[in-house]
Design an enzyme around this catalytic site. Sequence first.
Site, PDB file in Angstrom:
ATOM      1  N   GLN A 151       0.836  -1.193   0.000  1.00 20.37           N
ATOM      2  CA  GLN A 151       0.000   0.000   0.000  1.00 20.37           C
ATOM      3  C   GLN A 151       0.877   1.251   0.000  1.00 20.37           C
ATOM      4  OE1 GLN A 151      -3.415   0.358   2.607  1.00 20.37           O
ATOM      5  NE2 GLN A 151      -3.348  -1.804   3.091  1.00 20.37           N
ATOM      6  N   ASP A 153       1.578   3.607  -2.197  1.00 23.21           N
ATOM      7  CA  ASP A 153       0.937   4.842  -2.646  1.00 23.21           C
ATOM      8  C   ASP A 153      -0.256   5.197  -1.767  1.00 23.21           C
ATOM      9  OD1 ASP A 153      -0.491   2.621  -3.594  1.00 23.21           O
ATOM     10  OD2 ASP A 153      -0.990   3.544  -5.523  1.00 23.21           O
ATOM     11  N   TYR A 154      -1.045   4.182  -1.382  1.00 23.24           N
ATOM     12  CA  TYR A 154      -2.227   4.436  -0.555  1.00 23.24           C
ATOM     13  C   TYR A 154      -1.822   4.956   0.827  1.00 23.24           C
ATOM     14  CZ  TYR A 154      -6.640   3.615   1.899  1.00 23.24           C
ATOM     15  OH  TYR A 154      -7.794   3.761   2.639  1.00 23.24           O
ATOM     16  N   SER A 155      -0.865   4.281   1.471  1.00 25.66           N
ATOM     17  CA  SER A 155      -0.424   4.719   2.795  1.00 25.66           C
ATOM     18  C   SER A 155       0.136   6.134   2.741  1.00 25.66           C
ATOM     19  CB  SER A 155       0.629   3.762   3.356  1.00 25.66           C
ATOM     20  OG  SER A 155       0.063   2.518   3.696  1.00 25.66           O
ATOM     21  N   SER A 157      -0.555   8.447   0.628  1.00 29.47           N
ATOM     22  CA  SER A 157      -1.632   9.410   0.383  1.00 29.47           C
ATOM     23  C   SER A 157      -2.445   9.652   1.650  1.00 29.47           C
ATOM     24  CB  SER A 157      -2.542   8.912  -0.744  1.00 29.47           C
ATOM     25  OG  SER A 157      -3.357   7.829  -0.335  1.00 29.47           O
TER      26      SER A 157
END
Length: 280
Positions: A151, A153-155, A157
């Site tokens: 994650q 990119d998700y984390s 962001s």
Amino acid sequence: MTRGTKLSGTTVLITGGGSGLGRRMALLAARRGARVLIWDLAADGGRNVRDEIRAGGGTAESQTVNIADQEAVKAAAAEAGPVDVLINNAGVVSGHLLLDAADEDIERTFNVNVLALYWVTRAFLPGMTSRGRGTVVTVASAAGLVGVARQTDYSASKFAAFGFNESLRAELRSGGSGVKTLVVCPYYIDTGMFDGVRTRFPLLLPILREEEVAAKILDGIEAGREKLVLPPLVNLVPAARILPVAAFDRLMDFLGINRTMDHFTGRADTQPAESGPKAE
């Protein structure tokens, strides 16, 4: 006298309100007496929730908006008018290893999960500050408190989303605007966004039910809460950073947090972006 924003008689705007957690919050806010404005990229999703609210005797409108498009947000906001509560809920996740993630997916993650916070909040905040009241909610994630494997990119962001809220809160407090903020950091929610995710200790870190999370967020708005971590135990994980790195890594391995995404089969919502608002 509550320190928060009572929802009855207010206008509540929810991004990503056409499905998942956004839909649950929209339905519940309407039942609490709010006029609900649903923003979603999927026109059918927004319309369906709008009609569901109206069928129950509530008041709702929907607009099809690409929140990653600054000009589209400005146009839609001008059409929507002022709001009392802004819930920045929309988000996407790809769930890929860093080197496996497509460039366009990474870009979309940051456009929707981070930049859209700026475009949407900047569109409605002036109206709140001029009236001296209102609440801006940022739905971040437990992944915004501690980085998780698969994650990246998700984390990143969601760390940015948490930082956005924290800086905005400081800015609003120092300016005496009367506008409140609430950041929400839930663990995995059963919205379908994280299909295939497994937890090692389901009794301690369970997959959360979206209706319960929706209720807690709206309760937090009305109570004037500034931070909501679900479940509360997740607060202990970032606090463990005081440990040496090796010990922290062993704790993360013991909790199984870095393995939760190994069988991820969820969706990233990579629909083509709409170019502007469409009032419904």
